[in-house]
Design an enzyme around this catalytic site. Structure first.
Site, mmCIF file in Angstrom:
data_model
loop_
_atom_site.group_PDB
_atom_site.id
_atom_site.type_symbol
_atom_site.label_atom_id
_atom_site.label_comp_id
_atom_site.label_asym_id
_atom_site.label_seq_id
_atom_site.Cartn_x
_atom_site.Cartn_y
_atom_site.Cartn_z
ATOM 1 C CG ASP A 134 17.365 15.576 48.923
ATOM 2 O OD1 ASP A 134 17.855 14.550 49.412
ATOM 3 O OD2 ASP A 134 17.565 16.699 49.387
ATOM 4 C CB CYS A 188 34.500 0.668 46.414
ATOM 5 S SG CYS A 188 33.368 2.066 46.315
ATOM 6 C CB CYS A 191 39.629 2.064 47.735
ATOM 7 S SG CYS A 191 39.788 3.797 48.217
ATOM 8 C CB CYS A 194 35.344 7.439 51.885
ATOM 9 S SG CYS A 194 34.757 5.736 51.714
ATOM 10 C CB CYS A 214 27.146 12.530 58.844
ATOM 11 S SG CYS A 214 27.523 13.163 57.207
ATOM 12 C CB CYS A 240 31.107 17.365 55.369
ATOM 13 S SG CYS A 240 32.761 16.676 55.574
ATOM 14 C CB CYS A 243 33.384 10.714 52.354
ATOM 15 S SG CYS A 243 31.738 11.332 51.983
ATOM 16 C CB CYS A 247 36.313 9.288 46.275
ATOM 17 S SG CYS A 247 35.823 7.906 45.238
#
Length: 379
Positions: A134, A188, A191, A194, A214, A240, A243, A247
């Site tokens: 990260d 995906c 679609c 999101c 965001c 959050c 999204c 899905c």
């Protein structure tokens, strides 16, 4: 031991220490990512939390001399909470995003990477390794995508067939020339749920995120939340999941696999009012082990005030009046003033006018005026 056997054994070892997915890729530059990051920079779409040097983010050889390959790992985390408490009038609750349930994932993923590192050092005497999760230079998602862990989805997450996008990612650069895995086909399709349901329109198009809009990013900022987003964050205290929750690929993926990620419902969905006056010591003792605490208590408290305004929680008015009057931090005082105007109630106008008389901070005075204007709309 030859590299093929070493790779086979490593995959088995990784599973034994709780790694849910492992993949391998080369240490060649991430050319497409480099172009994308430059574009993001030009558009001002970056959050500011990421490594600013695009070369370091896209060229593994800059991070480890003689780099030959990258090992990508993924740990699944829960998408559902057992015995989730329900908020109600007088007992409103906020919510931490799923990635902040249970123990801090930086710790959990790093532990696995360190075990893999030690395992490799035992078997390869001259091994060179650099691992990260990260906060490292490389893009976890770009590495995971190229290593075949999952595909890079329109919601800017990595989606795995087994666990959906509810996975923590980490990687390890090494000079061992492991055989690379094949990247996964994008599933995906047509679609765009999101993109369509993002509360702030932060997903500009499939795979492109304006981090400045965001909610996950906005909940982590420390200043006043811009007006246009205050009505959008709802009761989110940190992060959050919209999204992800919409899905279709995440449907039915509960991922109750690792005990350490099982949420304490009272921490994942805490009562809002007690957060307003929690001390640093209490905050650290209660929330210090979750990833959502990394920015300290101030953003969480600001978001808790906005959540009370979202609920128009009359019972919180006395507490908010105290906060507006006594809190030393302008952002908290000002946000409380705005929230009081949003909620309204007996004595609020008088309190805001009194606050206006004594307040010295210009930004807070602006928020008091906003609160008074909101109050006029209600009345």
């Amino acid at each position: 031991m030859n590299v093929t056997d070493l790779q086979t054994e490593l995959i088995l070892y990784a599973k034994s220490i709780g790694v849910d997915k492992i993949g391998f890729t080369t240490a060649s530059p991430f050319i497409e990512l480099k172009n994308r990051l430059r574009r993001q920079q030009e558009l001002g779409y970056q959050s500011g939390f990421e490594e600013p040097d695009i070369e370091k983010r896209t060229e593994p050889l800059q991070l480890l001399e003689q780099a030959e390959s990258i090992i990508a790992i993924a740990l699944a985390y829960p998408s559902k909470m057992k015995d989730a408490p329900l908020g109600k009038k007088g007992e409103r609750r906020g919510i931490f995003c799923r990635a902040s349930w249970g123990v801090d994932y930086h710790v959990a993923v790093r532990e696995r990477l360190q075990l893999i590192e030690a395992w490799l050092r035992e078997r390869v005497p001259d091994v060179k390794i650099k691992s990260m999760v990260d906060t490292g230079e490389l893009s976890d998602r770009a590495v995971a995508e190229r290593a075949g862990v999952g595909w890079s989805a329109k919601n800017c997450s990595i989606i795995t067939p087994e666990f959906g996008s509810y996975v923590y990612l980490g990687e390890l650069i090494t000079n061992v020339p492991f055989a690379p895995d094949q990247p996964m086909e994008d599933e995906c399709g047509e679609c765009r749920l999101c993109i369509d349901v993002c509360p702030t329109g932060a997903i500009v198009e499939g795979g492109q995120l304006n981090a400045q809009r965001c909610i996950a990013f906005l909940t982590q900022t420390k200043g006043f939340l811009p007006d246009e987003f205050r009505g959008k964050i709802g009761n989110r205290l940190y992060g959050c999941d919209t999204c992800q929750t919409v899905c279709p690929k995440n449907k039915g993926k509960a991922n109750w696999i690792h005990e350490e990620f099982t949420p304490d419902p009272e921490l994942a969905k805490p009562l809002l009012e007690p957060l307003l006056t929690i001390s640093n010591k209490e905050f650290k003792a209660k929330f210090g082990h979750v990833s959502g605490s990394w920015r300290g208590k101030k953003p969480i408290q600001r978001n808790a005030i906005l959540a009370l305004a979202h609920f128009k929680e009359q019972q919180a008015v006395p507490e908010l009046l105290e906060v507006m009057k006594k809190d030393e931090r302008p952002v908290i005082r000002g946000t409380a003033a705005w929230a009081l105007g949003k909620i309204g109630g007996q004595g609020v106008r008088e309190a805001l006018l009194a606050a206006k008389e004594r307040e010295q901070d210009m930004e807070v005075l602006v928020e008091i005026d906003k609160g008074l204007a909101l109050l006029t709309e209600i009345e």
